[in-house]
Design a protein around this motif. Sequence first.
Motif, PDB file in Angstrom:
ATOM      1  N   SER A 254       6.492   3.106  -1.058  1.00 19.28           N
ATOM      2  CA  SER A 254       7.198   2.017  -0.382  1.00 19.28           C
ATOM      3  C   SER A 254       8.255   1.470  -1.321  1.00 19.28           C
ATOM      4  CB  SER A 254       6.209   0.917   0.012  1.00 19.28           C
ATOM      5  OG  SER A 254       5.556   0.431  -1.145  1.00 19.28           O
ATOM      6  N   ASN A 256      10.626  -2.031  -2.317  1.00 17.39           N
ATOM      7  CA  ASN A 256      10.872  -3.474  -2.218  1.00 17.39           C
ATOM      8  C   ASN A 256       9.825  -4.150  -1.320  1.00 17.39           C
ATOM      9  OD1 ASN A 256      13.118  -2.356  -3.390  1.00 17.39           O
ATOM     10  ND2 ASN A 256      14.610  -3.496  -2.212  1.00 17.39           N
ATOM     11  N   ARG A 257       8.587  -3.720  -1.451  1.00 19.21           N
ATOM     12  CA  ARG A 257       7.548  -4.225  -0.554  1.00 19.21           C
ATOM     13  C   ARG A 257       6.886  -5.472  -1.132  1.00 19.21           C
ATOM     14  NH1 ARG A 257       1.982  -2.898  -0.059  1.00 19.21           N
ATOM     15  NH2 ARG A 257       2.253  -1.148  -1.491  1.00 19.21           N
ATOM     16  N   ALA A 260       2.803  -6.107  -2.614  1.00 13.43           N
ATOM     17  CA  ALA A 260       2.168  -4.976  -3.302  1.00 13.43           C
ATOM     18  C   ALA A 260       1.491  -5.521  -4.558  1.00 13.43           C
ATOM     19  CB  ALA A 260       3.208  -3.930  -3.676  1.00 13.43           C
ATOM     20  N   ASP A 293      -2.022   0.465  -4.946  1.00 15.45           N
ATOM     21  CA  ASP A 293      -1.186  -0.384  -4.089  1.00 15.45           C
ATOM     22  C   ASP A 293       0.053  -0.796  -4.893  1.00 15.45           C
ATOM     23  OD1 ASP A 293      -0.089  -2.232  -2.386  1.00 15.45           O
ATOM     24  OD2 ASP A 293      -1.622  -3.768  -2.753  1.00 15.45           O
ATOM     25  N   TYR A 294       1.104   0.008  -4.782  1.00 13.95           N
ATOM     26  CA  TYR A 294       2.282  -0.253  -5.634  1.00 13.95           C
ATOM     27  C   TYR A 294       3.556  -0.098  -4.828  1.00 13.95           C
ATOM     28  CZ  TYR A 294       3.750   4.651  -5.934  1.00 13.95           C
ATOM     29  OH  TYR A 294       4.215   5.902  -5.640  1.00 13.95           O
ATOM     30  N   THR A 295       4.634  -0.593  -5.392  1.00  7.31           N
ATOM     31  CA  THR A 295       5.921  -0.417  -4.742  1.00  7.31           C
ATOM     32  C   THR A 295       6.996  -0.046  -5.751  1.00  7.31           C
ATOM     33  OG1 THR A 295       7.610  -1.450  -3.323  1.00  7.31           O
ATOM     34  CG2 THR A 295       6.557  -2.874  -4.930  1.00  7.31           C
ATOM     35  N   TRP A 296       7.969   0.731  -5.289  1.00  7.86           N
ATOM     36  CA  TRP A 296       9.187   0.942  -6.056  1.00  7.86           C
ATOM     37  C   TRP A 296      10.131  -0.199  -5.725  1.00  7.86           C
ATOM     38  CZ3 TRP A 296      10.306   5.638  -8.833  1.00  7.86           C
ATOM     39  CH2 TRP A 296       9.368   6.674  -8.671  1.00  7.86           C
ATOM     40  N   SER A 297      11.124  -0.398  -6.584  1.00  9.20           N
ATOM     41  CA  SER A 297      12.166  -1.357  -6.238  1.00  9.20           C
ATOM     42  C   SER A 297      13.517  -0.686  -6.369  1.00  9.20           C
ATOM     43  CB  SER A 297      12.103  -2.567  -7.176  1.00  9.20           C
ATOM     44  OG  SER A 297      13.313  -3.296  -7.082  1.00  9.20           O
TER      45      SER A 297
END
Lengths: 545, 340
Positions: A254, A256-257, A260, A293-297
């Motif tokens: 995901s 910019n979530r 997270a 549970d992680y996100t990219w930005s």
Amino acid sequence: MSVPKLEQLSKSVAQGPSLATGAVPTQDWMDIPAVFKSGNYAYPAKKDKVEYLNSQKGLYFPNAREWSPEDDDWKLPEDWKNIILNGLKERLDKFRSLKIFMDCCVRCGACADKCHFFLGTGDPKNMPVLRAELLRSVYRNDFTLGGKILGKMAGGREMTVGVLKEWFMYSYQCTECRRCSVFCPYGIDTAEITMMLRELLHLVGVGINWILEPASNSNRTGNHMGLQPHTFKDNVEFLVDDVENLTGVRPNISFNRKGAEILFITPSADVFAEPGLYTAMGYMILFEAIGLDYTWSTYASEGGNFGLFTNNETMKKLNAKMYAEAERLGVKYIIGGECGHMWRVLHQYMDTMNGPADFLEVPVSPITGTKFQNAASTKMVHITEFTADLIKHGKLKLDKSRNSHVKATFHDSCNTSRAMGLLDEPRYVLDHVVDNWVEMPENTIREQTFCCGSGTGLNTDEIMELRMRSGYPRANAVQYVRDKFDVNTLACVCAIDRATLTSLNNYWTPEVTVCGLTELVGNAIVQENEGENRAVLDEGLRTMV
Amino acid sequence: MKYALSFLAVIALVLIAWLGSQIPGMPYIFGVAFPYLAIAVFLGGFVYRVVQWAKSPVPFSIQTTCGQAKSLDFIKHNKLEAPHTTAQVVARMALEILTFRSLFRNTHAEMHQGPKITYESSKWLWIFALIFHYSFLLIILRHMRLFLNPVPFWVQWLETLDALFQVGAPTWYMSDVGILIGVGFLFARRLTNVKVRYISLLNDYFPLVLIFTIAITGILMRYFLRTDIDIVNIKQLTVGLAALHPTIGSDIGAIFFIHLFLVCALLVYFPYSKLMHMGGVFMSPTRNMKNNSREVRHLNPWNPRILPHSYAGYEDEFREFMVDAGIPVEKELPPQKDEE
């Protein structure tokens, strides 16, 4: 600009008349001017990049113009000398280290043959001690009693355009790797001296494009490569497709979530080009395997920080995005990918510059429950620390035979080893993902590791001969393990390494490929749900399917 | 050239003291005035330099880690090379200052055909630097016998220890031999090691020649020219100097004044030269900082207020692309947008 043939350069490195091979220069170093010719300097920064940076709040990049180091006239501001001397005074007042390093050197010469630039070029001014003397001579002349009275006799030297040009040449023939500082009896850190030289040069508009363009890209688009948000996302999604095609398991990702648990930041080079791409695939496979549970930005889409190679202000401004984004997204903490200078900034500067990050929590692995006390304040965990902990707790199912095509050795990057002490975590991981790996000779690893030769923004093609020379000590150690143990893979935890060691190996040891550590982790991971969709991967993630 | 100049400078100093001290009335200048002046300059200068250093802050925690950092429980921490607590820093610094840890690591790199580079351990500089510095320290401590009456027991212990081998009469001190060997090696190395010779300045040769000459004049007095000096008068002078009411007897001997004047020159030169590494080694941030910069926040007193290029500004520039690509945004696109 073209790189000499291997035989030619080999001969030149080993036998060329240079101080490294025992020849004695006939002239005093102060009498030898820096001469710029095509191939021995990195291109100056483009006018529009300098103008852009100068327009940004908190940054100062004056004197944007077209110029060339080969010209006699560098179009310096009229009062350039005052600017430099005042800039030096200001920095002496701001950094105790600079004062101490200016005053304490006894010229014992312990550092002389520790520098990869010196070993590869034999240029006396690449001995760390002389690199520092380039600045120290001016310091003596204008800031010490002895120098003011005795001048040249006390080793003092007037600040002239010639000296400035010399500063430009040699502060961009240092990769701030800090190997010399390990051996110095006073811990004099040439990196700090090079950083000061570069800062001073920026005050009069002297800088290189390979650093300032990525820095301005990073400011605007969030990453050095200048990838805009949709392109960044596309690139990562390509990798997701590749992972699915290869392993049969599609990683969840995901961007910019909000909400997270973890923000993941890695150098943008990892999603941009080989062989970093495989490392990025490794990250996604790893996170998928543990259900993180992680996100990219896309906004903080750069782990690296070319501000470190520019000046303190730029470093701070670029780095500040990480915390800003972590706060905006409301994550608990940040995991950082494999990168050398990125981790130097995170470990030694980030918290001081942009902390305290009290909106984040002390990092705790959601899988093992391990609290990362060593990152309690910065709230940033290194991917190898995170992975090593997973392995220790048996949370990863690893099949070493999936790396049976690999006979590895490990390259410590300068920054993670000498600015963090991250030495055994990657080795622990390596032990668990490959059957077979060996160390390079002891004087070339761990805290004594040799730089790839192209760090600090020197990984540009126009200085390829210099890079092949300065990378030679590293390449020589790789040759040693290739010849002795048939090593075919050089693993590392640095994005610049992945790019530059590839060029270096292509030249000196073409049989050895370069990979990120997490690529090997990704190869070895057995996903729970992989089923029969997994292809036969003879070359791990690099297998053509 | 540079080393020749150093010899000339020291010879000039010797001549000044030798001839000067023979002029009636001048022994007081050389025996009392100069030593006080030199001590004042040394102490004042040393303190001034250290204060000047201390006035500049240490804005970042920039250690040079030379071993494994403290991280996960199962990763063995190298406490001395990547210290994590104050006690570990003290231990690291002690090892550095008392045993020259970093010099001990020294290697010699050599280029061979192929090309090939070899690295060999090279401990000569370390050994001779240790011999030199410890001999010098011992000599200074032994000299306390001249300033203190009665002579403290620890000075006598040191003398016994220093003369352990009981060679010659009067018994040779190891430290006297050590300082000559040490300085001799350091000087010879400067001349014969091509790299070191190339970087050496007058500032590097001069203190070596000066210290060598001080040692030689001292040795001459103790072992060879004993009858040329009057040790009772000397002791009276030195104890008087220490007690701040100096008296100077006659017939102290020119060699003593030469020795003393050179020591004064060294004291005056000290704070304005590289010899300040004696103070600096304690303050070098790469060695005396803890490697805990991710665990404990280090403060920078001049930390400038610089904000990142804001997320809002970023989204404003790329909002359309972001919405198109399905990346979450803070502000949705305006319902109507002018076509351009």
